[in-house]
Design an enzyme around this catalytic site. Structure first.
Site, short mmCIF file in Angstrom:
data_model
loop_
_atom_site.label_atom_id
_atom_site.label_comp_id
_atom_site.label_asym_id
_atom_site.label_seq_id
_atom_site.Cartn_x
_atom_site.Cartn_y
_atom_site.Cartn_z
CB CYS A 75 10.35 9.84 -8.41
SG CYS A 75 8.68 10.10 -8.98
CG HIS A 115 10.30 7.16 -4.66
ND1 HIS A 115 9.58 8.25 -4.21
CD2 HIS A 115 9.78 6.86 -5.89
CE1 HIS A 115 8.67 8.59 -5.11
NE2 HIS A 115 8.76 7.76 -6.13
CG ASN A 128 4.86 8.46 -5.86
OD1 ASN A 128 5.67 9.33 -5.55
ND2 ASN A 128 5.00 7.71 -6.95
N1 ACO Z 1 -9.12 0.75 -8.67
C1 ACO Z 1 -9.60 -0.42 -9.10
N2 ACO Z 1 -9.14 -1.07 -10.18
C2 ACO Z 1 -8.10 -0.51 -10.82
C3 ACO Z 1 -7.54 0.71 -10.42
C4 ACO Z 1 -8.08 1.34 -9.30
N3 ACO Z 1 -7.61 2.52 -8.82
N4 ACO Z 1 -6.53 1.02 -11.27
C5 ACO Z 1 -6.45 0.03 -12.16
N5 ACO Z 1 -7.41 -0.89 -11.90
C6 ACO Z 1 -7.69 -2.14 -12.61
C7 ACO Z 1 -7.21 -2.13 -14.03
O1 ACO Z 1 -8.14 -1.50 -14.87
C8 ACO Z 1 -7.05 -3.59 -14.30
O2 ACO Z 1 -8.31 -4.11 -14.59
P1 ACO Z 1 -8.49 -5.25 -15.71
O3 ACO Z 1 -7.68 -6.43 -15.21
O4 ACO Z 1 -9.95 -5.48 -15.73
O5 ACO Z 1 -7.93 -4.68 -16.98
C9 ACO Z 1 -6.61 -4.17 -12.97
O6 ACO Z 1 -6.97 -3.18 -11.99
C10 ACO Z 1 -5.13 -4.45 -12.88
O7 ACO Z 1 -4.42 -3.32 -13.34
P2 ACO Z 1 -2.84 -3.32 -13.36
O8 ACO Z 1 -2.38 -2.02 -13.92
O9 ACO Z 1 -2.36 -4.56 -13.97
O10 ACO Z 1 -2.55 -3.36 -11.80
P3 ACO Z 1 -1.17 -3.56 -11.07
O11 ACO Z 1 -1.27 -4.72 -10.18
O12 ACO Z 1 0.00 -3.48 -11.98
O13 ACO Z 1 -1.12 -2.29 -10.12
C11 ACO Z 1 -0.01 -0.18 -10.02
C12 ACO Z 1 -1.10 -1.00 -10.71
C13 ACO Z 1 -0.39 0.00 -8.56
C14 ACO Z 1 0.08 1.18 -10.71
C15 ACO Z 1 1.34 -0.93 -10.10
O14 ACO Z 1 1.60 -1.35 -11.42
C16 ACO Z 1 2.48 -0.08 -9.64
O15 ACO Z 1 2.57 0.32 -8.48
N6 ACO Z 1 3.44 0.20 -10.51
C17 ACO Z 1 4.58 1.01 -10.17
C18 ACO Z 1 4.18 2.39 -10.18
C19 ACO Z 1 5.21 3.24 -9.50
O16 ACO Z 1 5.97 2.83 -8.67
N7 ACO Z 1 5.22 4.47 -9.89
C20 ACO Z 1 6.06 5.39 -9.28
C21 ACO Z 1 7.30 5.62 -10.07
S1 ACO Z 1 7.26 7.03 -10.92
C22 ACO Z 1 6.81 8.17 -9.91
O17 ACO Z 1 7.02 8.11 -8.73
C23 ACO Z 1 6.14 9.39 -10.55
#
Ligand code: ACO
Length: 317
Positions: free
Chosen positions: A108, A242, A272
């Site tokens: 990215c 980004h 994204n």
């Molecule tokens: N819908 C509903 N529930 C979901 C979903 C969804 N789409 N996805 C995950 N969950 C659930 C999980 O199963 C988990 O459930 P549990 O507590 O029962 O186990 C709960 O939601 C929390 O999951 P987390 O992964 O802890 O959620 P988090 O608050 O961390 O959010 C996210 C996830 C949005 C991916 C976040 O961590 C994030 O944005 N991270 C950075 C990602 C990023 O920036 N990536 C880009 C860089 S790399 C690139 O660009 C290719």
């Protein structure tokens, strides 16, 4: 380096959070709250190279130059149907350019790396006009049964034409190897000689780890380029970051104690789009008439690797 034109192209299909909730266990509320994403444009019957060529042609038109005036094309791309030839070589043919072409993959952060390479070519006098672009289809890298990744992404292409100038005030790129938190692995052709176990792994992301690293690295890089350029954070007109997750960008904004207007957002519409997100947002700002000469723009991105990059460039089109 000086930016003289921008362009972008999006696939036509809009996928809403509600559409996603019909095919998997998710909800508009969860996606919106955790990411700020509402819709994304995703590839259906389009080819990525056609979107890339459309973005490139728009950037050329905006710059008021012909494809024959371009003497290098650098395209950031992570994954694409053709492994070879490159997106940039295919775009060269489609727009009628005739010049060296290269793709680079810094995940990215790739667009910032492409700017770094372009600046080196301009500084050494090896090129005068360069098409710097990014074309990405991350929706083809994710597992559509994995709700924690597939809801995050959209596809698209962004481009800019740059020429010689003094407008790039500072740039910093970095990499720290970390295979565990973010990767996508595909299988190559079998041979009669391969004895190791191989597997195809759709995009894997340890979301919270990536979140923490992204925030830390983006803040560090932005402070470094501000310092290198001898600028204060308040001197920047727009932080063009980004577009991965609204909460990441908002965290940085809060740390900088800035008005939301200085942190433009379009991930709500496009999700994204990997390295294409910065040139797509830049083009949107340009076409909406929000940029005026003398504005200072700070770009910052992070991605698998773990790679990061940031730069400050003055808008002087
Ligand atoms: N819908 C509903 N529930 C979901 C979903 C969804 N789409 N996805 C995950 N969950 C659930 C999980 O199963 C988990 O459930 P549990 O507590 O029962 O186990 C709960 O939601 C929390 O999951 P987390 O992964 O802890 O959620 P988090 O608050 O961390 O959010 C996210 C996830 C949005 C991916 C976040 O961590 C994030 O944005 N991270 C950075 C990602 C990023 O920036 N990536 C880009 C860089 S790399 C690139 O660009 C290719």
């Amino acid at each position: 380096m000086r930016i003289i034109g921008t362009g972008s192209a999006h696939p036509k299909h809009t996928l809403t959070n509600d559409d996603l909730s019909k095919i998997m266990d998710t909800s508009d509320e969860w996606i919106r709250e955790r990411t700020g994403i509402c819709t994304r444009q995703i590839i259906t019957d389009e080819n990525l190279e056609d979107l890339a060529a459309e973005a490139a042609q728009k950037a050329l038109d905006d710059a008021g130059i012909k494809a024959s005036d371009i003497d290098y094309i650098i395209c950031s791309n992570v994954a694409y149907e053709y492994v070879t030839p490159t997106v940039s070589s295919i775009v060269e043919g489609k727009i009628g350019a005739s010049c060296p072409c290269v793709d680079l993959n810094a995940a990215c952060s790739g667009f910032i790396y492409a700017i770094d390479f372009a600046e080196a070519l301009l500084q050494t006098g090896r090129a005068t006009n360069i098409l710097v672009m990014a074309a990405e289809e991350p929706t083809r890298m994710v597992d559509w049964n994995d709700r924690s990744t597939c809801v995050l992404f959209g596809d698209g292409a962004g481009a800019m034409v740059v020429t010689r100038g003094e407008e790039l005030r500072a740039i910093k790129v970095s990499s720290k190897s970390n295979l565990d938190v973010l990767h996508y692995k595909r299988k190559l052709e079998p041979t009669p000689f391969i004895t190791k176990e191989e597997e195809h792994i759709p995009l894997y992301m340890a979301g919270q780890e990536v979140f923490k690293t992204a925030v830390t690295c983006s803040l560090r890089d932005l402070l470094a380029v501000l310092s290198d350029a001898g600028l204060d954070k308040n001197d920047i007109t727009y932080y063009v970051l980004h577009q991965a997750n609204f909460r990441i960008n908002d965290f940085i904004r809060h740390r900088f104690n800035m008005d939301p207007a200085k942190f433009p957002v379009n991930m709500d519409k496009y999700g994204n789009t990997s390295s294409a997100s910065i040139p797509m947002l830049l083009d949107e700002l340009n076409r909406e008439g929000k940029l005026k000469n003398g504005d200072l723009l700070a770009f910052s991105a992070f991605g698998a690797g773990f790679t990061t990059g940031a730069c400050i460039i003055e808008w002087n089109k």
